[in-house]
Design a protein around this motif. Structure first.
Motif, PDB file in Angstrom:
ATOM      1  N   ALA A 158       0.834  -1.212   0.000  1.00  0.00           N
ATOM      2  CA  ALA A 158       0.000   0.000   0.000  1.00  0.00           C
ATOM      3  C   ALA A 158       0.865   1.257   0.000  1.00  0.00           C
ATOM      4  O   ALA A 158       0.576   2.226  -0.716  1.00  0.00           O
ATOM      5  CB  ALA A 158      -0.939  -0.001   1.202  1.00  0.00           C
ATOM      6  N   LEU A 159       1.940   1.236   0.780  1.00  0.00           N
ATOM      7  CA  LEU A 159       2.841   2.389   0.811  1.00  0.00           C
ATOM      8  C   LEU A 159       3.487   2.617  -0.559  1.00  0.00           C
ATOM      9  O   LEU A 159       3.613   3.758  -1.016  1.00  0.00           O
ATOM     10  CB  LEU A 159       3.909   2.197   1.885  1.00  0.00           C
ATOM     11  CG  LEU A 159       3.403   2.273   3.326  1.00  0.00           C
ATOM     12  CD1 LEU A 159       4.467   1.785   4.295  1.00  0.00           C
ATOM     13  CD2 LEU A 159       2.939   3.680   3.668  1.00  0.00           C
ATOM     14  N   GLU A 160       3.878   1.545  -1.215  1.00  0.00           N
ATOM     15  CA  GLU A 160       4.448   1.680  -2.552  1.00  0.00           C
ATOM     16  C   GLU A 160       3.384   2.122  -3.553  1.00  0.00           C
ATOM     17  O   GLU A 160       3.655   2.940  -4.444  1.00  0.00           O
ATOM     18  CB  GLU A 160       5.092   0.371  -3.009  1.00  0.00           C
ATOM     19  CG  GLU A 160       5.825   0.514  -4.325  1.00  0.00           C
ATOM     20  CD  GLU A 160       6.512  -0.751  -4.795  1.00  0.00           C
ATOM     21  OE1 GLU A 160       7.364  -0.633  -5.688  1.00  0.00           O
ATOM     22  OE2 GLU A 160       6.193  -1.860  -4.298  1.00  0.00           O
ATOM     23  N   ALA A 161       2.171   1.623  -3.405  1.00  0.00           N
ATOM     24  CA  ALA A 161       1.081   2.007  -4.308  1.00  0.00           C
ATOM     25  C   ALA A 161       0.806   3.506  -4.214  1.00  0.00           C
ATOM     26  O   ALA A 161       0.489   4.143  -5.227  1.00  0.00           O
ATOM     27  CB  ALA A 161      -0.178   1.206  -3.994  1.00  0.00           C
ATOM     28  N   ILE A 162       0.938   4.080  -3.043  1.00  0.00           N
ATOM     29  CA  ILE A 162       0.727   5.521  -2.891  1.00  0.00           C
ATOM     30  C   ILE A 162       1.663   6.296  -3.820  1.00  0.00           C
ATOM     31  O   ILE A 162       1.268   7.288  -4.444  1.00  0.00           O
ATOM     32  CB  ILE A 162       0.909   5.952  -1.418  1.00  0.00           C
ATOM     33  CG1 ILE A 162      -0.255   5.408  -0.580  1.00  0.00           C
ATOM     34  CG2 ILE A 162       1.016   7.470  -1.294  1.00  0.00           C
ATOM     35  CD1 ILE A 162      -0.057   5.539   0.915  1.00  0.00           C
ATOM     36  N   LEU A 163       2.891   5.835  -3.960  1.00  0.00           N
ATOM     37  CA  LEU A 163       3.865   6.499  -4.828  1.00  0.00           C
ATOM     38  C   LEU A 163       3.501   6.364  -6.306  1.00  0.00           C
ATOM     39  O   LEU A 163       3.872   7.202  -7.128  1.00  0.00           O
ATOM     40  CB  LEU A 163       5.262   5.933  -4.584  1.00  0.00           C
ATOM     41  CG  LEU A 163       5.794   6.058  -3.156  1.00  0.00           C
ATOM     42  CD1 LEU A 163       7.109   5.315  -3.010  1.00  0.00           C
ATOM     43  CD2 LEU A 163       5.922   7.518  -2.756  1.00  0.00           C
ATOM     44  N   VAL A 164       2.774   5.316  -6.641  1.00  0.00           N
ATOM     45  CA  VAL A 164       2.384   5.029  -8.022  1.00  0.00           C
ATOM     46  C   VAL A 164       1.045   5.695  -8.361  1.00  0.00           C
ATOM     47  O   VAL A 164       0.766   5.980  -9.527  1.00  0.00           O
ATOM     48  CB  VAL A 164       2.319   3.494  -8.215  1.00  0.00           C
ATOM     49  CG1 VAL A 164       1.735   3.110  -9.536  1.00  0.00           C
ATOM     50  CG2 VAL A 164       3.693   2.885  -8.011  1.00  0.00           C
TER      51      VAL A 164
END
Length: 161
Positions: A104-110
């Motif tokens: 989820a944290l990585e998805a926020i960046l995407v």
């Protein structure tokens, strides 16, 4: 008849869960599948193959398979790497519940439209941070089944499905 809690994830002043899900599936074009397996008997492969067959672009994300071709598409090691090359609409996760917060944290960046956790995957912390970042979040649901339900007119926006 009262709507079932599973279909009534709407927020005050926003369209119902069913309407939002139908819009998401109708308007999205690209799905990053985190944890896509090359093994055809795995759910991740079957769901991704189905979504590809009905017209979505599938972007495999699996560090163990990075650099290989899965379902005819180049597999990336991370969402961030995939996002350099593709605009991602949905992040579909075939990972354990405990793995979801970093995803989820990585998805926020995407910045996809949706963070989707497949059947059996529920992580409220991951959902909260994704929703706070503006994503539509789906937990504990199969993308293939929901696609068949909402785009095959089986549900027809009936809140009790």
């Amino acid at each position: 008849m009262m709507p079932s809690p599973a279909c009534n994830n709407s927020l005050e002043g926003k369209p119902s869960f069913a309407v939002r899900l139908h819009q998401l599936l109708s308007e999205s074009k690209t799905i990053a599948v985190v944890g896509l397996s090359p093994k055809v008997h795995r759910a991740s492969n079957g769901v991704a193959a189905y979504m590809q067959a009905v017209g979505y672009r599938i972007i495999p994300v699996n560090p163990r398979e990075a650099g290989k071709m899965l379902l005819g598409q180049y597999c990336y090691a991370s969402l961030q790497e995939a996002a350099v090359h593709h605009q991602i609409d949905i992040v579909d996760c075939f990972r354990n519940t405990d793995d979801m917060l970093p995803i989820a944290l990585e998805a926020i960046l995407v910045a996809p439209r949706c963070l989707w956790m497949q059947s059996g995957v529920i992580n409220n912390d991951a959902a909260s941070i994704a929703e706070e970042a503006g994503m539509f979040v789906v937990m504990d649901r199969c993308l293939k089944i929901e696609h068949q339900r909402y785009l095959s007119n089986l549900c027809q926006f009936n809140e009790s499905c």
